[in-house]
Scaffold this motif. Structure first.
Motif, PDB file in Angstrom:
ATOM      1  N   ASP A 254       0.633  -1.243  -0.036  1.00 24.33           N
ATOM      2  CA  ASP A 254       0.031   0.099   0.072  1.00 24.33           C
ATOM      3  C   ASP A 254       0.816   1.281  -0.093  1.00 24.33           C
ATOM      4  O   ASP A 254       0.513   2.273  -0.576  1.00 24.33           O
ATOM      5  CB  ASP A 254      -0.936  -0.043   1.339  1.00 24.33           C
ATOM      6  N   LEU A 255       1.975   1.232   0.657  1.00 26.17           N
ATOM      7  CA  LEU A 255       2.780   2.257   0.952  1.00 26.17           C
ATOM      8  C   LEU A 255       4.203   2.104   0.809  1.00 26.17           C
ATOM      9  O   LEU A 255       4.755   1.062   1.363  1.00 26.17           O
ATOM     10  CB  LEU A 255       2.607   2.804   2.460  1.00 26.17           C
ATOM     11  N   ILE A 256       4.950   2.764  -0.174  1.00 30.23           N
ATOM     12  CA  ILE A 256       6.452   2.450  -0.385  1.00 30.23           C
ATOM     13  C   ILE A 256       7.318   3.587  -0.130  1.00 30.23           C
ATOM     14  O   ILE A 256       6.964   4.632  -0.755  1.00 30.23           O
ATOM     15  CB  ILE A 256       6.594   1.963  -1.930  1.00 30.23           C
ATOM     16  N   GLU A 274       2.924  -3.519 -14.346  1.00 30.20           N
ATOM     17  CA  GLU A 274       2.311  -4.910 -14.489  1.00 30.20           C
ATOM     18  C   GLU A 274       1.994  -5.371 -13.028  1.00 30.20           C
ATOM     19  O   GLU A 274       1.118  -6.099 -12.941  1.00 30.20           O
ATOM     20  CB  GLU A 274       3.781  -5.885 -14.796  1.00 30.20           C
ATOM     21  N   ALA A 275       2.797  -4.835 -12.101  1.00 29.47           N
ATOM     22  CA  ALA A 275       2.514  -5.442 -10.342  1.00 29.47           C
ATOM     23  C   ALA A 275       1.022  -4.835 -10.125  1.00 29.47           C
ATOM     24  O   ALA A 275       0.461  -5.827  -9.334  1.00 29.47           O
ATOM     25  CB  ALA A 275       3.673  -4.794  -9.589  1.00 29.47           C
ATOM     26  N   VAL A 276       0.592  -3.686 -10.302  1.00 29.73           N
ATOM     27  CA  VAL A 276      -0.970  -3.265  -9.874  1.00 29.73           C
ATOM     28  C   VAL A 276      -1.861  -3.736 -10.934  1.00 29.73           C
ATOM     29  O   VAL A 276      -2.971  -3.093 -10.605  1.00 29.73           O
ATOM     30  CB  VAL A 276      -0.832  -1.717  -9.559  1.00 29.73           C
ATOM     31  N   LYS A 277      -1.722  -4.141 -11.871  1.00 33.13           N
ATOM     32  CA  LYS A 277      -2.874  -4.514 -12.825  1.00 33.13           C
ATOM     33  C   LYS A 277      -3.738  -5.263 -12.246  1.00 33.13           C
ATOM     34  O   LYS A 277      -3.619  -6.268 -11.369  1.00 33.13           O
ATOM     35  CB  LYS A 277      -2.214  -5.260 -14.138  1.00 33.13           C
ATOM     36  N   ASP A 281      -7.239  -1.000  -4.768  1.00 38.89           N
ATOM     37  CA  ASP A 281      -6.821  -0.164  -3.755  1.00 38.89           C
ATOM     38  C   ASP A 281      -5.585   0.653  -4.406  1.00 38.89           C
ATOM     39  O   ASP A 281      -4.926   0.450  -5.099  1.00 38.89           O
ATOM     40  CB  ASP A 281      -6.399  -0.679  -2.426  1.00 38.89           C
ATOM     41  N   ALA A 282      -5.444   1.906  -3.849  1.00 45.07           N
ATOM     42  CA  ALA A 282      -4.470   2.725  -4.283  1.00 45.07           C
ATOM     43  C   ALA A 282      -3.191   2.540  -3.815  1.00 45.07           C
ATOM     44  O   ALA A 282      -2.965   1.951  -2.589  1.00 45.07           O
ATOM     45  CB  ALA A 282      -4.605   4.350  -4.019  1.00 45.07           C
ATOM     46  N   VAL A 283      -1.954   2.853  -4.460  1.00 43.78           N
ATOM     47  CA  VAL A 283      -0.606   2.632  -3.761  1.00 43.78           C
ATOM     48  C   VAL A 283      -0.081   4.047  -3.767  1.00 43.78           C
ATOM     49  O   VAL A 283      -0.112   4.735  -4.872  1.00 43.78           O
ATOM     50  CB  VAL A 283       0.087   1.951  -4.949  1.00 43.78           C
ATOM     51  N   MET A 284       0.669   4.287  -2.733  1.00 43.00           N
ATOM     52  CA  MET A 284       1.481   5.640  -2.507  1.00 43.00           C
ATOM     53  C   MET A 284       2.872   5.386  -2.507  1.00 43.00           C
ATOM     54  O   MET A 284       3.295   4.482  -1.672  1.00 43.00           O
ATOM     55  CB  MET A 284       0.815   6.219  -1.163  1.00 43.00           C
ATOM     56  N   ILE A 285       3.797   6.226  -2.862  1.00 40.60           N
ATOM     57  CA  ILE A 285       5.142   5.918  -3.408  1.00 40.60           C
ATOM     58  C   ILE A 285       5.705   7.376  -3.121  1.00 40.60           C
ATOM     59  O   ILE A 285       5.505   8.206  -3.608  1.00 40.60           O
ATOM     60  CB  ILE A 285       5.515   5.582  -4.490  1.00 40.60           C
ATOM     61  N   HIS A 302      -3.008   4.511 -13.424  1.00 43.12           N
ATOM     62  CA  HIS A 302      -3.944   4.543 -12.420  1.00 43.12           C
ATOM     63  C   HIS A 302      -3.829   3.866 -11.017  1.00 43.12           C
ATOM     64  O   HIS A 302      -3.620   2.748 -11.101  1.00 43.12           O
ATOM     65  CB  HIS A 302      -5.390   3.868 -13.298  1.00 43.12           C
ATOM     66  N   GLY A 303      -4.321   4.736 -10.309  1.00 46.52           N
ATOM     67  CA  GLY A 303      -4.255   4.199  -8.662  1.00 46.52           C
ATOM     68  C   GLY A 303      -3.005   4.415  -7.995  1.00 46.52           C
ATOM     69  O   GLY A 303      -2.860   3.730  -6.912  1.00 46.52           O
TER      70      GLY A 303
END
Length: 442
Positions: A254-256, A274-277, A281-285, A302-303
């Motif tokens: 979820d968070l990086i 490819e990883a979030v396909k 839920d959203a990913v925050m970096i 997206h996301g």
């Protein structure tokens, strides 16, 4: 020895004793040199300053950004203080060039600013107030800090707390790590329930790790070599994960936080896409690396929400500007407190004379009381009612005669100038206060 020492003096501040502050801080010495000035045995150092440097009181403050010694004595010898510091810390004469010394009013003013966070590397930081309090409480508990240092440290701690309450000097995060974690906490409903990964094992990564740990957030940590990640987790925080495993987990995170010195992108557009396909839920970096190690194009996925160092630095600068504005208000508060401390110190200076006068007159009272009671065939301290009335009368006469002039003397000393100092000397001479001091010293 003192030739190289930077000194700030203030001879017109009404201290009953001389207060000296000697310090080495981040301002004039690198961290490795600060370590040379630290006292390995703080108890022994306090004792040595009192026993060997000829001071009456001592407080030692040691943090990662400063080593400071506060001493008080009737006639403090700066050379002896510095010589004892050199001896206790194993310093060479050339090392003393980094020492800054303040005396009197300047020493007290420095303590006020220090406790208020105005002298810190990060203006307004809260940690220093607790560090000053613990250093003082240690000295007081072990009887190295008595009336004089207690008076100014109590005032400094109070003004430090008041500054933080009345101003916004400690508001707003001013470190990259704190701002990043705070943004993440605002973005997610409950950060503690999210899967968090920290990529990196250097200084920047350790700062992020400490903020996450203090916030109660569990996280994984990885580095380009597993050994570094494992060592990092043991010394700082986090659960170590092999680098390849971490990259394969990108879609589950979820968070990086990426805080690395790698010369290439650790998170590429293709890998993350490819990883979030299919992920809902959203990913925050957060890319906290310099140069950047996250491909900026991932922000178009997206996301995925990407925040880089420039964006965070802008927030840090904004918060810092806000704190600096509040620093002016803090300085005004300290200025007012210094006037109060000056008055308090003047009262302390006058008090021994006042006490001596009362003692001197009371000795006369007691002598004449005994004569009078003897002539009446009575004895002081007996159960005879007449004797008790006469004795109480003698106390009342002394109190009635002395209270007004002595309170006037206190007020004149507190509010007055050099003429008031002369007045105190005249009163002391009239009641043989100087002779009494000399007798005590013999």
């Amino acid at each position: 020895m003192t030739a190289a020492i930077k000194t700030h003096d203030s001879s017109h501040f009404a201290l009953p004793v001389q207060v000296v502050n000697a310090r080495v801080t981040y301002k004039n010495a690198p961290i490795h040199l600060l370590e040379k000035f630290t006292f390995k045995d703080v108890e022994a150092a306090h004792r040595a300053f009192v026993d060997k440097a000829g001071v009456d009181e001592c407080v030692i403050l040691q943090t990662c950004n400063r080593v400071e010694v506060f001493v008080a004595a009737k006639n403090a010898d700066e050379a002896k203080v510095m010589g004892q510091w050199a001896e206790a810390a194993g310093l060479e004469k050339k090392d003393l060039a980094s020492v800054e010394v303040s005396t009197g009013k300047e020493a007290v003013l420095h303590l006020m600013k220090l406790a208020s966070g105005l002298d810190s590397l990060v203006v307004g930081e809260n940690q220093i107030l607790g560090q000053v309090r613990r250093a003082f409480e240690y000295s007081r508990a072990n009887r190295y800090a008595n009336a004089n240092l207690a008076a100014i440290f109590d005032r400094a701690l109070k003004v430090g707390s008041r500054v933080r309450t009345a101003t916004g000097i400690n508001k707003g995060n001013v470190s990259i790590a704190s701002v990043a974690v705070n943004l993440a906490d605002e973005y997610f409903d409950d950060l503690k329930t999210k899967r968090v990964m920290l990529i990196g094992s250097g200084e920047a990564a350790s700062l992020v790790a400490k903020v996450l740990k203090n916030s109660g957030v569990d996280f994984m940590v990885t580095s380009r070599t597993y050994e570094r990640a494992r060592s990092f987790s043991e010394t700082v925080a986090g659960k170590p994960v092999p680098f390849d495993t971490a990259l394969n987990m990108l879609g589950q995170l979820d968070l990086i936080f990426v805080a690395s010195t790698a010369p290439y992108f650790l998170i590429t557009y293709e890998r993350l896409q490819e990883a979030v396909k299919g992920r809902k839920d959203a990913v925050m970096i957060f890319d906290l690396s310099n140069p950047r190690t996250v491909d900026e194009k991932v922000a178009t996925i997206h996301g995925v929400k990407l925040i880089n160092m420039d964006q965070i630095a802008e927030l840090v600068e904004k918060n810092m500007r806000s704190r600096m504005k509040e620093a002016h208000a803090a300085e005004k508060m300290i200025e007012g407190e210094m006037k109060s401390v000056d008055g308090m110190m003047k009262r302390m200076k006058a008090e021994p004379v006042v006490v001596s006068v009362f003692k001197s007159v009371d000795a006369i009272r007691e002598r004449e009381l005994k004569k009078a009671l003897s002539m009446l065939g009575k004895k002081a301290g007996s159960d005879d009612n007449d004797a008790k009335v006469i004795e109480q009368l003698s106390y009342a006469i002394v109190e009635g005669i002395l209270s007004t002039p002595m309170n006037y003397l206190r007020k004149e000393i507190e509010e007055g100038d050099m003429e008031s100092e002369e007045l105190m000397k005249i009163v002391a001479k009239m009641f043989k206060y100087e002779d009494e001091k000399k007798q005590q010293q013999q």
